[in-house]
Design a protein around this motif. Structure first.
Motif, PDB file in Angstrom:
ATOM      1  N   TYR A  77      16.203  43.338  26.691  1.00 18.53           N
ATOM      2  CA  TYR A  77      15.472  42.096  26.947  1.00 18.53           C
ATOM      3  C   TYR A  77      14.654  42.230  28.220  1.00 18.53           C
ATOM      4  CZ  TYR A  77      19.075  40.436  23.791  1.00 18.53           C
ATOM      5  OH  TYR A  77      19.915  40.293  22.724  1.00 18.53           O
ATOM      6  N   LEU A 112      12.419  39.700  30.737  1.00 19.34           N
ATOM      7  CA  LEU A 112      11.996  38.358  31.114  1.00 19.34           C
ATOM      8  C   LEU A 112      10.942  38.516  32.197  1.00 19.34           C
ATOM      9  CD1 LEU A 112      15.525  36.698  31.397  1.00 19.34           C
ATOM     10  CD2 LEU A 112      14.000  36.738  29.418  1.00 19.34           C
ATOM     11  N   ASP A 142       7.635  36.891  34.410  1.00 22.80           N
ATOM     12  CA  ASP A 142       6.908  35.719  34.882  1.00 22.80           C
ATOM     13  C   ASP A 142       5.519  36.158  35.322  1.00 22.80           C
ATOM     14  OD1 ASP A 142       6.180  33.218  35.772  1.00 22.80           O
ATOM     15  OD2 ASP A 142       7.387  33.310  37.602  1.00 22.80           O
ATOM     16  N   ARG A 189       8.050  45.347  21.946  1.00 20.70           N
ATOM     17  CA  ARG A 189       8.516  44.320  21.011  1.00 20.70           C
ATOM     18  C   ARG A 189       8.640  44.907  19.613  1.00 20.70           C
ATOM     19  NH1 ARG A 189       4.008  40.702  19.786  1.00 20.70           N
ATOM     20  NH2 ARG A 189       3.539  42.520  18.528  1.00 20.70           N
ATOM     21  N   THR A 248      13.264  42.502  23.033  1.00 19.15           N
ATOM     22  CA  THR A 248      12.872  41.097  23.119  1.00 19.15           C
ATOM     23  C   THR A 248      12.107  40.908  24.416  1.00 19.15           C
ATOM     24  OG1 THR A 248      14.795  40.376  21.854  1.00 19.15           O
ATOM     25  CG2 THR A 248      13.715  38.722  23.248  1.00 19.15           C
ATOM     26  N   VAL A 297      10.179  38.085  26.725  1.00 10.24           N
ATOM     27  CA  VAL A 297       9.894  36.686  27.032  1.00 10.24           C
ATOM     28  C   VAL A 297       8.992  36.710  28.258  1.00 10.24           C
ATOM     29  CG1 VAL A 297      10.828  34.443  27.704  1.00 10.24           C
ATOM     30  CG2 VAL A 297      12.115  35.906  26.128  1.00 10.24           C
ATOM     31  N   ALA A 298       7.782  36.180  28.120  1.00 14.94           N
ATOM     32  CA  ALA A 298       6.823  36.237  29.222  1.00 14.94           C
ATOM     33  C   ALA A 298       6.136  34.898  29.404  1.00 14.94           C
ATOM     34  CB  ALA A 298       5.779  37.320  28.953  1.00 14.94           C
TER      35      ALA A 298
END
Length: 139
Positions: A53, A55, A57, A79, A84, A86-87
């Motif tokens: 994963y 993450l 920002d 991906r 996974t 998440v951005a």
């Protein structure tokens, strides 16, 4: 935690540096790098951990346009390889082009969620950004 540096660690770091296009910066002190170079080095450090994963920002901050798209293509490949991602992205065009699922927010509340082609339209742009636009999501 107390293990020594292994050949696998070396391979992970080399692959991450190549993916983030920072191999040429390996001998430079991070404090001597530009903001964009530093951003890419941080990304390489994250990739070297080989986590399932990520993450992120605003991962494209401080990057010129060419490096923004290079980073987004790399994240799309990760991906597609099963990680996974998440951005947080403030550029709706980039989000529509590279994400397979969006969550649009306004003032901390979710306004819309789903595939870019399903949720991004002129009404959403007006609601989230307070701007009129004609848009057509691309994928």
């Amino acid at each position: 935690m107390l293990s020594t540096w292994s050949p696998a660690d070396e391979r992970a770091v080399d692959a991450a540096m190549e993916s983030a296009d920072v191999t040429g910066l390996a001998d430079r002190d991070v404090d001597a790098l530009s903001g964009g170079q530093r951003q890419r080095v941080w990304m390489a450090m994250v990739l070297a951990q080989e986590t399932a994963y990520l993450l992120l920002d605003e991962p494209t901050t401080f990057l010129d346009i060419a490096h923004q798209y290079q980073l987004l293509r790399m994240l799309a490949r990760l991906r597609d390889d099963g990680r996974t991602i998440v951005a947080v992205l403030h550029d709706v065009n980039q989000a529509c082009r590279y994400a397979d699922h969006l969550i649009a927010m306004k003032d901390g509340a979710v306004v819309a969620e789903g595939a870019p082609n399903d949720i991004v339209d002129a009404d959403l742009i007006r609601t989230v950004y307070g701007s009129t636009a004609s848009c057509c999501p691309i994928r």
